[in-house]
Design a protein around this motif. Sequence first.
Motif, PDB file in Angstrom:
ATOM      1  N   ALA A  25       0.827  -1.205   0.000  1.00 52.64           N
ATOM      2  CA  ALA A  25       0.000   0.000   0.000  1.00 52.64           C
ATOM      3  C   ALA A  25       0.866   1.262   0.000  1.00 52.64           C
ATOM      4  CB  ALA A  25      -0.927  -0.005   1.219  1.00 52.64           C
ATOM      5  N   LEU A  26       1.928   1.257   0.806  1.00 56.50           N
ATOM      6  CA  LEU A  26       2.808   2.428   0.861  1.00 56.50           C
ATOM      7  C   LEU A  26       3.547   2.626  -0.457  1.00 56.50           C
ATOM      8  CD1 LEU A  26       4.264   2.066   4.477  1.00 56.50           C
ATOM      9  CD2 LEU A  26       2.534   3.684   3.676  1.00 56.50           C
ATOM     10  N   ILE A  27       3.940   1.522  -1.083  1.00 62.45           N
ATOM     11  CA  ILE A  27       4.604   1.625  -2.390  1.00 62.45           C
ATOM     12  C   ILE A  27       3.640   2.162  -3.440  1.00 62.45           C
ATOM     13  CG2 ILE A  27       5.623   0.276  -4.269  1.00 62.45           C
ATOM     14  CD1 ILE A  27       6.836  -1.565  -2.159  1.00 62.45           C
ATOM     15  N   ARG A  28       2.379   1.708  -3.363  1.00 65.74           N
ATOM     16  CA  ARG A  28       1.369   2.131  -4.347  1.00 65.74           C
ATOM     17  C   ARG A  28       1.109   3.628  -4.311  1.00 65.74           C
ATOM     18  NH1 ARG A  28      -1.339   1.786  -7.550  1.00 65.74           N
ATOM     19  NH2 ARG A  28      -3.360   0.796  -7.353  1.00 65.74           N
ATOM     20  N   VAL A  29       1.278   4.253  -3.158  1.00 67.57           N
ATOM     21  CA  VAL A  29       1.005   5.690  -3.054  1.00 67.57           C
ATOM     22  C   VAL A  29       2.293   6.503  -2.996  1.00 67.57           C
ATOM     23  CG1 VAL A  29      -1.213   5.314  -1.919  1.00 67.57           C
ATOM     24  CG2 VAL A  29       0.825   5.586  -0.509  1.00 67.57           C
ATOM     25  N   SER A  30       3.424   5.851  -3.249  1.00 68.91           N
ATOM     26  CA  SER A  30       4.700   6.564  -3.219  1.00 68.91           C
ATOM     27  C   SER A  30       4.921   7.319  -4.524  1.00 68.91           C
ATOM     28  CB  SER A  30       5.855   5.576  -2.985  1.00 68.91           C
ATOM     29  OG  SER A  30       6.054   4.770  -4.125  1.00 68.91           O
ATOM     30  N   ASP A  31       5.995   8.074  -4.562  1.00 68.31           N
ATOM     31  CA  ASP A  31       6.323   8.871  -5.748  1.00 68.31           C
ATOM     32  C   ASP A  31       7.264   8.140  -6.708  1.00 68.31           C
ATOM     33  OD1 ASP A  31       4.828  10.971  -4.704  1.00 68.31           O
ATOM     34  OD2 ASP A  31       6.535  11.752  -3.569  1.00 68.31           O
ATOM     35  N   GLY A  37      -3.145  -5.007   0.590  1.00 70.27           N
ATOM     36  CA  GLY A  37      -2.430  -3.868   0.008  1.00 70.27           C
ATOM     37  C   GLY A  37      -3.356  -2.972  -0.792  1.00 70.27           C
ATOM     38  N   GLU A  38      -4.242  -3.585  -1.571  1.00 72.15           N
ATOM     39  CA  GLU A  38      -5.176  -2.797  -2.375  1.00 72.15           C
ATOM     40  C   GLU A  38      -6.259  -2.157  -1.512  1.00 72.15           C
ATOM     41  OE1 GLU A  38      -6.335  -1.378  -6.253  1.00 72.15           O
ATOM     42  OE2 GLU A  38      -4.530  -1.964  -5.180  1.00 72.15           O
TER      43      GLU A  38
END
Length: 218
Positions: free
Chosen positions: A39-45, A102-103
């Motif tokens: 989840a954190l990777i999905r919303v990272s830059d 994660g999703e």
Amino acid sequence: MIRPFGWNEFLIIVMAAQWTIALSAIAFAGGGIGGLLIALIRVSDFRLPRLIAIGFIRLFQGTPLLMQLFLVFFGMNILGFAINPWLAATVALTLHASAYLGEIWRGCIEAVPSGQREAATALGLRYFNRMRYIVLPQATRIAVAPTVGFLVQLIKGTSLASIIGFTELTRQGQIINNATFSPFLVFGTVAAVYFILCWPLALLARRMEQKFSRATAR
């Protein structure tokens, strides 16, 4: 020789629930760690890690859990890694839970108003501190209901581990049924145990969702 379905058989089925609970707990804990990372990777830059996380989610959401169990169990043995049904079921269900959690949690993070993140950025907070102090505490409240709801699905999903020989609730029911040939009593008992495990969690998820909806409406 066929034996009657009695008290001992009933207790054997009920006791097998401990393995269903253990498998669900381990997969949920491991999936929680993996799901938070995804989840954190999905919303990272960072674009490349995001694409990898998206691919992981699509792979595990786009294939049946049964196929995932087969691939882990038989695939690892074909590659020369001796793996027992318990470990195979744990790995497959953990990866499965990681993708779904994660999703789910990615959606909850993005449900936090963007102004919160913008304000944190304006205050000079970096990504880690923005998530830790601003976004995740708010996303956690949103995530409780769907997370509990997924746990219910995960508990029921452990029944598929019986296909690879892991003796949990469903597998034990199959063994008892082969000895007693009383499918209605045996699988009725199995269904009742699943119901006892899942129904309180389903009620909790519903109440948490209603509570959040009321809080949001105020």
